[in-house]
Motif scaffolding. Structure first.
Motif, mmCIF file in Angstrom:
data_model
loop_
_atom_site.group_PDB
_atom_site.id
_atom_site.type_symbol
_atom_site.label_atom_id
_atom_site.label_comp_id
_atom_site.label_asym_id
_atom_site.label_seq_id
_atom_site.Cartn_x
_atom_site.Cartn_y
_atom_site.Cartn_z
ATOM 1 N N SER A 1 0.824 -1.214 0.000
ATOM 2 C CA SER A 1 0.000 0.000 0.000
ATOM 3 C C SER A 1 0.852 1.255 0.000
ATOM 4 N N LYS A 2 1.884 1.262 0.833
ATOM 5 C CA LYS A 2 2.767 2.432 0.899
ATOM 6 C C LYS A 2 3.467 2.673 -0.433
ATOM 7 N N ALA A 3 3.883 1.593 -1.080
ATOM 8 C CA ALA A 3 4.578 1.732 -2.360
ATOM 9 C C ALA A 3 3.649 2.250 -3.455
ATOM 10 N N LEU A 4 2.433 1.721 -3.497
ATOM 11 C CA LEU A 4 1.494 2.110 -4.559
ATOM 12 C C LEU A 4 0.889 3.489 -4.326
ATOM 13 N N LEU A 5 0.774 3.889 -3.057
ATOM 14 C CA LEU A 5 0.139 5.174 -2.751
ATOM 15 C C LEU A 5 1.145 6.282 -2.457
ATOM 16 N N GLY A 6 2.429 5.980 -2.621
ATOM 17 C CA GLY A 6 3.457 7.020 -2.584
ATOM 18 C C GLY A 6 3.815 7.580 -1.235
ATOM 19 N N VAL A 7 3.833 6.746 -0.215
ATOM 20 C CA VAL A 7 4.166 7.275 1.109
ATOM 21 C C VAL A 7 5.524 6.800 1.620
ATOM 22 N N ALA A 8 6.360 6.251 0.754
ATOM 23 C CA ALA A 8 7.722 5.884 1.162
ATOM 24 C C ALA A 8 8.502 7.170 1.407
ATOM 25 N N LYS A 9 9.129 7.249 2.556
ATOM 26 C CA LYS A 9 9.875 8.460 2.891
ATOM 27 C C LYS A 9 11.112 8.570 2.019
ATOM 28 N N THR A 10 11.389 9.800 1.613
ATOM 29 C CA THR A 10 12.603 10.084 0.870
ATOM 30 C C THR A 10 13.299 11.256 1.529
ATOM 31 N N SER A 11 14.575 11.377 1.254
ATOM 32 C CA SER A 11 15.341 12.469 1.838
ATOM 33 C C SER A 11 15.079 13.755 1.074
ATOM 34 N N SER A 12 15.139 14.860 1.785
ATOM 35 C CA SER A 12 14.944 16.146 1.126
ATOM 36 C C SER A 12 16.259 16.712 0.611
ATOM 37 N N ILE A 13 17.369 16.044 0.912
ATOM 38 C CA ILE A 13 18.664 16.543 0.461
ATOM 39 C C ILE A 13 18.920 16.068 -0.963
ATOM 40 N N SER A 14 19.453 16.966 -1.765
ATOM 41 C CA SER A 14 19.800 16.603 -3.136
ATOM 42 C C SER A 14 21.317 16.515 -3.242
ATOM 43 N N LEU A 15 21.784 15.967 -4.333
ATOM 44 C CA LEU A 15 23.218 15.869 -4.542
ATOM 45 C C LEU A 15 23.829 17.265 -4.569
ATOM 46 N N LYS A 16 23.149 18.198 -5.203
ATOM 47 C CA LYS A 16 23.638 19.583 -5.254
ATOM 48 C C LYS A 16 23.809 20.133 -3.845
ATOM 49 N N LYS A 17 22.803 19.882 -2.984
ATOM 50 C CA LYS A 17 22.893 20.359 -1.606
ATOM 51 C C LYS A 17 24.034 19.671 -0.867
ATOM 52 N N SER A 18 24.228 18.373 -1.120
ATOM 53 C CA SER A 18 25.300 17.659 -0.417
ATOM 54 C C SER A 18 26.671 18.173 -0.857
ATOM 55 N N ILE A 19 26.823 18.527 -2.133
ATOM 56 C CA ILE A 19 28.100 19.070 -2.597
ATOM 57 C C ILE A 19 28.321 20.460 -2.019
ATOM 58 N N ASP A 20 27.262 21.281 -1.971
ATOM 59 C CA ASP A 20 27.380 22.599 -1.344
ATOM 60 C C ASP A 20 27.777 22.450 0.123
ATOM 61 N N LEU A 21 27.161 21.487 0.791
ATOM 62 C CA LEU A 21 27.491 21.213 2.181
ATOM 63 C C LEU A 21 28.944 20.747 2.301
ATOM 64 N N PHE A 22 29.365 19.900 1.378
ATOM 65 C CA PHE A 22 30.748 19.424 1.356
ATOM 66 C C PHE A 22 31.715 20.599 1.277
ATOM 67 N N TRP A 23 31.493 21.513 0.322
ATOM 68 C CA TRP A 23 32.415 22.641 0.158
ATOM 69 C C TRP A 23 32.384 23.560 1.374
ATOM 70 N N THR A 24 31.222 23.728 1.981
ATOM 71 C CA THR A 24 31.114 24.568 3.180
ATOM 72 C C THR A 24 31.906 23.956 4.326
ATOM 73 N N GLN A 25 31.780 22.650 4.505
ATOM 74 C CA GLN A 25 32.424 21.997 5.636
ATOM 75 C C GLN A 25 33.922 21.804 5.458
ATOM 76 N N CYS A 26 34.413 21.772 4.234
ATOM 77 C CA CYS A 26 35.846 21.529 4.061
ATOM 78 C C CYS A 26 36.566 22.730 3.459
ATOM 79 N N SER A 27 35.930 23.887 3.431
ATOM 80 C CA SER A 27 36.572 25.057 2.827
ATOM 81 C C SER A 27 37.872 25.418 3.533
ATOM 82 N N ASP A 28 37.942 25.173 4.854
ATOM 83 C CA ASP A 28 39.162 25.482 5.591
ATOM 84 C C ASP A 28 40.339 24.621 5.140
ATOM 85 N N ARG A 29 40.074 23.450 4.587
ATOM 86 C CA ARG A 29 41.155 22.575 4.125
ATOM 87 C C ARG A 29 41.817 23.097 2.850
#
Length: 151
Positions: A116-144
């Motif tokens: 039911s969850k699969a057919l009715l679209g209630v499987a949880k997904t993350s709100s983070i995108s690859l773009k956001k993860s790369i932006d986060l990566f550069w923010t967190q390692c900019s000091d390096r």
């Protein structure tokens, strides 16, 4: 990891892992290393790949159960002749006939909530995108990379 050359400049290219493809429309990421020197490009690419793999591993560790559940939901929907759609997508863009078919199958599988969850679209997904993860990566390692020469 790979390097490509475009207009004399080297670009970092990395295939997106299958568990991250669900959050981005891209199969690979690519960005300029801002150098024409192959040795310098390889040195930068190795450091970037190492950091990127760590970010992806942390994402997978934090969202592993959700990723697994979403993958299973996608497979279940496919096995019943549908593509997985979130409930928002179903309510906005799906014809009533498709919704009716999905509900009919879900009612036939009342003892199996994952169907039911699969057919009715209630499987949880993350709100983070690859773009956001790369932006986060550069923010967190900019000091390096701050105040370091490219040589």
């Amino acid at each position: 990891m790979g390097l490509t050359i475009r207009k004399g400049y080297y670009y970092f290219v990395k295939r997106v892992p299958p568990y991250m493809e669900k959050y981005e429309n891209k199969k690979a990421i690519r960005f300029s290393l801002k150098t024409k020197n192959k040795f310098e490009a390889m040195k930068k690419a190795v450091a970037i790949e190492e950091e990127l793999l760590q970010v992806w591993a942390q994402f997978k560790k934090a969202h592993g159960n959700m990723l697994e559940f979403h993958s299973k939901a996608t497979a279940i929907a496919r096995n019943h002749g549908f593509s997985y759609k979130s409930c928002e997508e179903l309510s906005i863009s799906s014809p009533i006939t498709e919704l009716t078919k999905r509900l009919d199958i879900a009612f036939k599988h009342l003892g199996k909530p994952e169907v039911s969850k699969a057919l009715l679209g209630v499987a949880k997904t993350s709100s983070i995108s690859l773009k956001k993860s790369i932006d986060l990566f550069w923010t967190q390692c900019s000091d390096r990379f701050a105040n370091k020469s490219e040589h």
